[in-house]
Design a protein around this motif. Structure first.
Motif, mmCIF file in Angstrom:
data_model
loop_
_atom_site.group_PDB
_atom_site.id
_atom_site.type_symbol
_atom_site.label_atom_id
_atom_site.label_comp_id
_atom_site.label_asym_id
_atom_site.label_seq_id
_atom_site.Cartn_x
_atom_site.Cartn_y
_atom_site.Cartn_z
ATOM 1 N N UNK A 47 13.775 2.395 -7.371
ATOM 2 C CA UNK A 47 13.796 1.114 -6.420
ATOM 3 C C UNK A 47 13.077 -0.004 -6.237
ATOM 4 N N UNK A 48 13.586 -0.817 -5.212
ATOM 5 C CA UNK A 48 13.604 -2.237 -5.501
ATOM 6 C C UNK A 48 11.906 -3.018 -5.206
ATOM 7 N N UNK A 49 11.040 -1.681 -4.763
ATOM 8 C CA UNK A 49 9.300 -1.663 -4.583
ATOM 9 C C UNK A 49 8.834 -1.289 -6.354
ATOM 10 N N UNK A 102 0.706 -1.535 0.497
ATOM 11 C CA UNK A 102 -0.071 0.230 0.635
ATOM 12 C C UNK A 102 0.835 0.958 0.217
ATOM 13 N N UNK A 103 1.818 1.475 0.711
ATOM 14 C CA UNK A 103 3.027 2.470 0.951
ATOM 15 C C UNK A 103 3.976 2.527 -0.253
ATOM 16 N N UNK A 104 4.219 1.827 -0.971
ATOM 17 C CA UNK A 104 4.952 2.118 -1.851
ATOM 18 C C UNK A 104 4.648 1.498 -3.103
ATOM 19 N N UNK A 105 4.068 0.653 -3.000
ATOM 20 C CA UNK A 105 3.642 -0.091 -4.461
ATOM 21 C C UNK A 105 1.874 0.527 -5.092
ATOM 22 N N UNK A 106 0.814 0.169 -4.655
ATOM 23 C CA UNK A 106 -0.299 0.387 -5.653
ATOM 24 C C UNK A 106 -0.452 2.265 -5.334
ATOM 25 N N UNK A 113 15.738 2.149 -1.149
ATOM 26 C CA UNK A 113 16.368 0.709 -0.821
ATOM 27 C C UNK A 113 16.010 0.035 -2.724
ATOM 28 N N UNK A 114 17.733 0.927 -3.082
ATOM 29 C CA UNK A 114 17.344 0.438 -4.661
ATOM 30 C C UNK A 114 17.577 -0.789 -5.023
#
Length: 284
Positions: free
Chosen positions: A272-274, A215-219, A227-228
């Motif tokens: 970003x890794x996300x 929810x925080x970084x993907x959606x 974090x790369x």
């Protein structure tokens, strides 16, 4: 009792807020970027080769073992015997042990203490620190590390911290991969990603990815965890290389490493890794 004088090398996304916290906590601090060695916003103005000579603790927060070794090749001859070198980078455990042995010949002490918790954790001082080294050295460092993290985990002899960090990130990456695949499969069947993630968080599929990243970084499409992706792929490779060196099976880990290495080769260092949410495939 006076606080130890600290040299801090490496002012990237993680290193800068960590150094800032130490300065704000009142530690005498000189900070340097890795290349060229130049002070940036340091409490003490000096070149690295001059300023490092008087430190009691030298902290490194650098990209990998090769950079750590290169920095110490230059700085170690100028450190006083008894100086405690602390590598908080995500380095390779076997190289860490070899480096610690070389430094010991110069009378230098060494602890590996990589961290987990991302940029937000570095800013808040809520990192988890995985420390490997002599118990006496770790006791000496505990007050300093307590400024940076809420959990200081003593995991074993030198090199154990770096091994634990790589293995932790292997699990994190594997969890992210399977979570993203589950969200995509759910979407293909007609279950909205938000709904599928709520199911995971209410059931046994719950994980750090589902709770703190989807929810925080993907959606929301921000992909801004700090974090790369390429750094995560590097840590996974460290973990599977460790399995090779120990002659241990790593069937699932190998597949995870293959996936992340392939995708890491297709993105930039700033990805970003996300963003694996988009890069594995479009769930829409």
């Amino acid at each position: 009792m006076s606080r130890p004088r600290i040299g801090f090398v490496g002012l990237g996304q993680m290193g800068r807020p960590m150094a800032t916290r130490l300065a704000e906590a009142g530690y005498p601090l000189t900070v340097f970027d890795a290349a060229p060695f130049a002070p940036i916003g340091s409490a003490t103005s000096a070149t690295a080769l001059e300023g490092v000579a008087g430190v009691d603790v030298l902290i490194l927060m650098l990209p990998n073992s090769a950079v750590v070794t290169g920095v110490l090749d230059e700085l170690a001859p100028r450190l006083s015997p008894g100086t405690l070198v602390v590598d908080m980078s995500s380095s390779e455990p076997l190289q860490t042990r070899a480096l610690a042995a070389r430094l010991s010949e110069r009378g230098l002490r060494f602890v590996d203490a990589p961290v987990s918790g991302g940029v937000r954790g570095a800013i808040a001082g809520s990192l988890a620190v995985m420390a490997g080294g002599d118990p006496g050295d770790l006791d000496e460092l505990r007050p300093l590390l307590g400024v940076l993290g809420k959990k200081i985990l003593e995991v074993g002899p030198v090199g154990s911290g770096h091994a634990a960090k790589a293995l932790n990130n292997l699990v994190s990456a594997a969890t992210m991969s399977v979570t993203v695949e589950a969200l995509q499969l759910g979407a293909a069947f007609g279950i909205a990603p938000e709904t599928m993630n709520a199911v995971l968080n209410s059931s046994s599929g719950r994980s750090n990815t589902s709770e703190n990243k989807v929810t925080q970084f993907m959606l929301d499409g921000s992909f801004a965890s700090g974090f790369a992706l390429q750094l995560m792929a590097k840590d996974i490779r460290i973990a599977v290389d460790l399995a090779r060196s120990l002659d241990r099976p790593a069937e699932i880990s190998d597949r995870v490493a293959e996936q992340w290495s392939r995708i890491a080769a297709e993105v930039t260092p700033k990805t970003d890794h996300t963003q694996m949410y988009d890069l594995i495939g479009d769930p829409k």
